[in-house]
Scaffold this motif. Structure first.
Motif, PDB file in Angstrom:
ATOM      1  N   UNK A 139       0.850  -1.193   0.000  1.00 55.28           N
ATOM      2  CA  UNK A 139       0.000   0.000   0.000  1.00 55.28           C
ATOM      3  C   UNK A 139       0.884   1.242   0.000  1.00 55.28           C
ATOM      4  N   UNK A 140       0.497   2.226  -0.775  1.00 54.12           N
ATOM      5  CA  UNK A 140       1.246   3.475  -0.815  1.00 54.12           C
ATOM      6  C   UNK A 140       0.294   4.611  -1.141  1.00 54.12           C
ATOM      7  N   UNK A 141       0.777   5.825  -1.009  1.00 58.29           N
ATOM      8  CA  UNK A 141      -0.055   6.984  -1.325  1.00 58.29           C
ATOM      9  C   UNK A 141      -0.391   6.978  -2.812  1.00 58.29           C
ATOM     10  N   UNK A 142      -1.410   7.752  -3.158  1.00 56.82           N
ATOM     11  CA  UNK A 142      -1.797   7.830  -4.566  1.00 56.82           C
ATOM     12  C   UNK A 142      -0.633   8.323  -5.427  1.00 56.82           C
ATOM     13  N   UNK A 143       0.105   9.311  -4.924  1.00 53.08           N
ATOM     14  CA  UNK A 143       1.229   9.832  -5.695  1.00 53.08           C
ATOM     15  C   UNK A 143       2.287   8.759  -5.930  1.00 53.08           C
ATOM     16  N   UNK A 144       2.610   7.999  -4.877  1.00 55.03           N
ATOM     17  CA  UNK A 144       3.631   6.957  -5.015  1.00 55.03           C
ATOM     18  C   UNK A 144       3.147   5.847  -5.940  1.00 55.03           C
ATOM     19  N   UNK A 145       1.892   5.451  -5.754  1.00 53.05           N
ATOM     20  CA  UNK A 145       1.306   4.394  -6.590  1.00 53.05           C
ATOM     21  C   UNK A 145       1.329   4.800  -8.063  1.00 53.05           C
ATOM     22  N   UNK A 146       0.947   6.032  -8.339  1.00 53.61           N
ATOM     23  CA  UNK A 146       0.924   6.511  -9.714  1.00 53.61           C
ATOM     24  C   UNK A 146       2.320   6.569 -10.308  1.00 53.61           C
ATOM     25  N   UNK A 147       3.257   7.018  -9.505  1.00 52.54           N
ATOM     26  CA  UNK A 147       4.633   7.113  -9.975  1.00 52.54           C
ATOM     27  C   UNK A 147       5.181   5.735 -10.354  1.00 52.54           C
ATOM     28  N   UNK A 148       4.948   4.749  -9.503  1.00 51.04           N
ATOM     29  CA  UNK A 148       5.411   3.389  -9.796  1.00 51.04           C
ATOM     30  C   UNK A 148       4.760   2.863 -11.073  1.00 51.04           C
ATOM     31  N   UNK A 149       3.476   3.114 -11.184  1.00 53.53           N
ATOM     32  CA  UNK A 149       2.704   2.606 -12.314  1.00 53.53           C
ATOM     33  C   UNK A 149       3.211   3.200 -13.632  1.00 53.53           C
ATOM     34  N   UNK A 150       3.406   4.487 -13.648  1.00 50.33           N
ATOM     35  CA  UNK A 150       3.804   5.139 -14.891  1.00 50.33           C
ATOM     36  C   UNK A 150       5.244   4.825 -15.271  1.00 50.33           C
ATOM     37  N   UNK A 151       6.124   4.681 -14.277  1.00 48.76           N
ATOM     38  CA  UNK A 151       7.532   4.411 -14.563  1.00 48.76           C
ATOM     39  C   UNK A 151       7.811   2.936 -14.808  1.00 48.76           C
ATOM     40  N   UNK A 152       6.855   2.080 -14.497  1.00 45.36           N
ATOM     41  CA  UNK A 152       7.078   0.646 -14.677  1.00 45.36           C
ATOM     42  C   UNK A 152       7.759  -0.002 -13.494  1.00 45.36           C
TER      43      UNK A 152
END
Length: 565
Positions: free
Chosen positions: A421-434
Motif C-alpha cells: 500500500x502506498x499513497x496515490x502519488x507513489x502508486x501513480x509514480x510506480x505505475x507510470x515508470x514501470x
C-alpha cells in the motif's frame, strides 16, 4: 483516475505565465475579495457550496495543467473542450466552445464552427488560433497526445477551424471535440508535460478560488459565456481514504463522493438527505508490467502466469466481499458487456470472464509452461517462484479487500500474491515508470460508447521502463494490433469491416492478457439531494455520474441548483 509523473516539474509562477493576465485571477492566498482562509468566498454561503471528495488520499500538490498526469483539477470546470460527449448514454454532443461540426464525404476533413464572443478568464478573446495552438501542441508533444492526434489544424477565420487527415478519420471526432483548449497567449512557453500551472486561465464556468494541500475551491465565473452557474462554489477535500469518505458522508460534511459506503444498496435510508446512482463503465484489472523487452521484470512478464492468475480468480466471491454486489461481468476483450458485445469477435472462446475460480486449470497452464509446484505450495521455474506483488493505494478499501481475496484465491492455484500500500502519488509514480509487477486499477471508457477507445488508450504507444507511460502502462506491444487500430481510425462507426480489426485486436489481447480482468466496477456516487437539485438519474444520465470523471462532473456542476438548505 488522475495521475502523476516522476519527471522533475518546473513550477510556473505568475511571472512565467504572464503577470498582467494572471493577476486578474482569483488566486491562492490573494486575500481581499478572494476566498478566505476557510475556503469560502465572500458572499458565498454554505448552502451555495458543494463539498466534493474524489478519493484523493494524501495532500494535494498544486497543478492545474490539464495535460499533466499530476493535474488535480480544472478539467472541464476551468478548461473547456469544443463539445461535451456523453459516454453514459447515446445523445448528441453538447456544444461548448464549438457550435457546429461536420465531416467531408470521405472523412478526411472535420470542420468546426467556434462559439463567438467567448473570453478567457483574463479577459483576452478566445479565437480559432487557440484551437490551432492546442492541437499543434499535441502533435509536437507525443507524451500528452494520448488520443494519437496526427492531423493538420488550420484556422479559416476567428470562428472556424478545420482538422485535415491523410486518411479517413471518423472515429477521431469524439477525441478531437473533447480536447481541453488552452490559451495560446499564456501557453506559448509552457512545457505541457512538466510545468506546474498554479494560476489557471480558462473559458469555463469556474475559476480557481484558493488552494491548500488539504483542500482547494473553485468559484463561479460570473462572466461565463453561458451565464454564471447557480452552484457558486465547489470545495475539493483531501481525506485519508474510503473510510474517511464514508465517515464524512455520514456526518454530512461532504455533498458528493464516488466510492463505497457501508450498505451501499440502501444509501437513501442510511444517509438521510442523500441518494445514490450506480453506473457500470470502468473495467477493474490487475494491470501488469508485462513487457520484458521494455524492461519489466518479474514472473508477471510470462503470459502463462497472467493467465493462471486470471483463472484462479473467483469473481462472484470478489463481488460479494469487496464490492457489495455492485460490480458486473467483464469481457477479457475489454469490450464493455453487454452494451458493446456486438463487437466481440466470434474467435474469442470466452467472451465473458467466468464467475467462479478454476484452480486446476490455472495449475495446468503453469505446468504446461514448465513450472513445478514447490514444497511451499508455490509454483516456480528456473529458480523464480510465482510470487507477485500488487500495488494498491492506501485507503482504497474496496481494492484492498479485493487484493486480499485474490491473494487467498491465488494460493489455491499455487500462486503467491502479496500487496504493497502506498499513497496515490507513489502508486501513480510506480505505475507510470514501470516500477511495479501488478497494480489494481481500472480501464476507463473513451468519449463514445465503442471499444476502439480502450484499445487506443491502453494497448498502443508503449514506452521503456523508467519513462512515463501515459495510459499504456502495461507496456503491451504488438505490431498487428497497432495496424488494426490504425485501420479502425479510417472506418466509420457503422462500417462492418471494423469487425475484422476488432478480431485481430481481441485475439491478441486475450492471448497476451497484459491487463488481467477482474470485473466491471459499479461506479456509485452518493450525493446530497436535500441541498442540491439537478443530479443525473437512471432515466436521465446526462453525464457519467462520477466526481472524478472531470468532464462529466463539470456538466453536473453546471446543472445543479442549490435548494437553500
Amino acid at each position: 483516475m488522475i495521475r502523476t509523473t516522476a519527471r522533475p516539474r518546473r513550477r510556473l509562477g505568475v511571472g512565467l505565465a504572464g503577470a498582467a493576465a494572471l493577476a486578474l485571477l482569483v488566486s491562492a492566498c490573494s486575500g481581499g475579495d478572494g476566498p478566505d482562509s476557510q475556503g469560502s468566498t465572500a458572499g458565498v454561503g454554505a448552502s451555495d457550496t458543494l463539498v466534493a471528495y474524489t478519493g484523493q488520499a494524501g495532500d494535494y500538490q498544486i497543478n492545474f495543467n490539464p495535460y499533466s498526469p499530476s493535474n488535480i483539477g480544472g478539467r472541464g470546470t476551468i478548461y473547456e473542450p469544443l463539445y461535451f460527449i456523453n459516454k453514459a448514454q447515446v445523445q448528441d454532443p453538447v456544444p461548448l466552445l464549438g457550435t457546429e461540426y461536420s465531416w467531408n464525404d470521405d472523412g478526411t476533413v472535420l470542420s468546426v464552427t467556434l462559439r463567438d464572443g467567448v473570453s478567457w478568464s483574463d479577459g483576452e478573446p478566445f479565437t480559432a488560433d487557440d484551437v490551432v495552438f492546442t492541437f499543434d501542441m499535441l502533435v509536437d508533444t507525443p507524451a500528452i497526445n494520448n488520443v494519437g492526434y496526427d492531423g493538420v489544424t488550420e484556422a479559416v477565420d476567428d470562428t472556424h477551424v478545420t482538422f485535415t487527415f491523410d486518411e479517413p478519420a471518423f472515429v477521431k471526432a469524439p477525441d478531437i471535440l473533447g480536447q481541453y483548449i488552452v490559451p495560446e497567449h499564456l501557453w506559448a512557453d509552457v512545457n505541457p508535460t512538466e510545468d506546474v500551472i498554479e494560476n489557471p486561465v480558462g473559458t469555463g464556468a469556474y475559476l480557481l478560488g484558493d488552494f491548500k494541500p488539504q483542500a482547494f475551491t473553485l468559484v463561479a465565473n460570473e462572466d461565463y459565456w453561458d451565464g454564471a452557474p447557480a452552484l457558486k462554489q465547489i470545495r475539493w477535500l483531501s481525506l485519508s481514504g474510503n473510510q474517511a469518505g464514508a465517515d464524512a458522508l455520514a456526518a454530512g460534511e461532504i455533498d458528493w463522493q464516488t466510492g463505497p459506503v457501508p450498505d451501499i444498496q440502501n444509501v437513501a435510508e442510511n444517509y438521510p438527505g442523500y441518494d445514490a446512482l450506480t453506473a457500470h463503465q470502468n473495467q477493474m484489472v490487475l494491470a501488469t508490467c508485462s513487457n520484458a523487452e521494455l524492461g519489466c521484470t518479474g514472473p508477471q512478464t510470462d503470459p502463462a502466469v497472467r493467465h493462471a492468475l486470471y483463472l484462479a480468480m473467483n469473481r462472484d466471491q470478489l463481488n460479494n466481499l469487496a464490492f457489495q454486489g455492485t460490480a458486473a461481468e467483464i469481457s477479457p476483450t475489454f469490450a464493455l458487456v453487454p452494451s458493446q458485445e456486438q463487437w466481440i469477435a466470434d474467435s474469442v472462446e470466452e467472451p465473458v470472464s467466468a464467475g467462479g475460480a478454476d484452480a486446476a486449470a490455472a495449475a495446468a497452464v503453469l505446468e504446461d509452461a514448465g513450472y513445478v509446484r514447490g514444497d511451499d505450495g508455490v509454483y516456480a521455474k528456473d529458480g523464480q517462484r510465482v510470487s507477485l506483488n500488487v500495488e494498491v493505494v492506501t485507503g482504497w478499501t474496496d481494492y484492498i479487500t479485493a487484493v486480499d481475496a485474490i491473494s487467498a484465491q491465488a494460493k489455491e492455484a499455487g500462486i503467491e500474491v502479496v500487496s504493497t500500500q502506498s499513497s496515490w502519488n507513489e502508486w501513480t509514480d510506480k505505475r507510470l515508470k514501470g516500477s511495479f509487477q501488478l497494480a489494481i486499477d481500472s480501464l476507463w471508457q473513451g468519449p463514445a460508447p465503442d471499444p476502439y477507445y480502450v484499445y487506443q488508450y491502453f494497448f498502443t504507444n508503449p514506452t521503456p521502463v523508467g519513462e512515463s507511460a501515459g495510459n499504456a502502462y502495461a507496456r503491451f506491444s504488438d505490431p498487428a494490433v497497432d495496424a488494426a487500430i490504425e485501420k479502425l481510425q479510417t472506418l466509420d462507426f457503422d462500417d462492418p469491416a471494423r469487425m475484422d480489426e476488432f478480431a485481430t485486436i481481441q485475439d491478441a489481447v486475450v492471448e497476451d492478457m497484459p491487463y488481467i480482468p477482474i470485473m466491471t466496477g459499479g461506479t456509485t456516487s452518493e450525493w446530497n439531494v436535500r441541498k442540491f437539485s439537478g443530479w443525473p438519474t437512471e432515466d436521465d444520465m446526462y453525464a457519467f455520474p462520477a466526481v472524478w470523471s472531470a468532464l462529466d462532473a463539470a456538466q453536473i456542476f453546471k446543472a445543479l441548483t442549490p435548494t437553500g438548505e
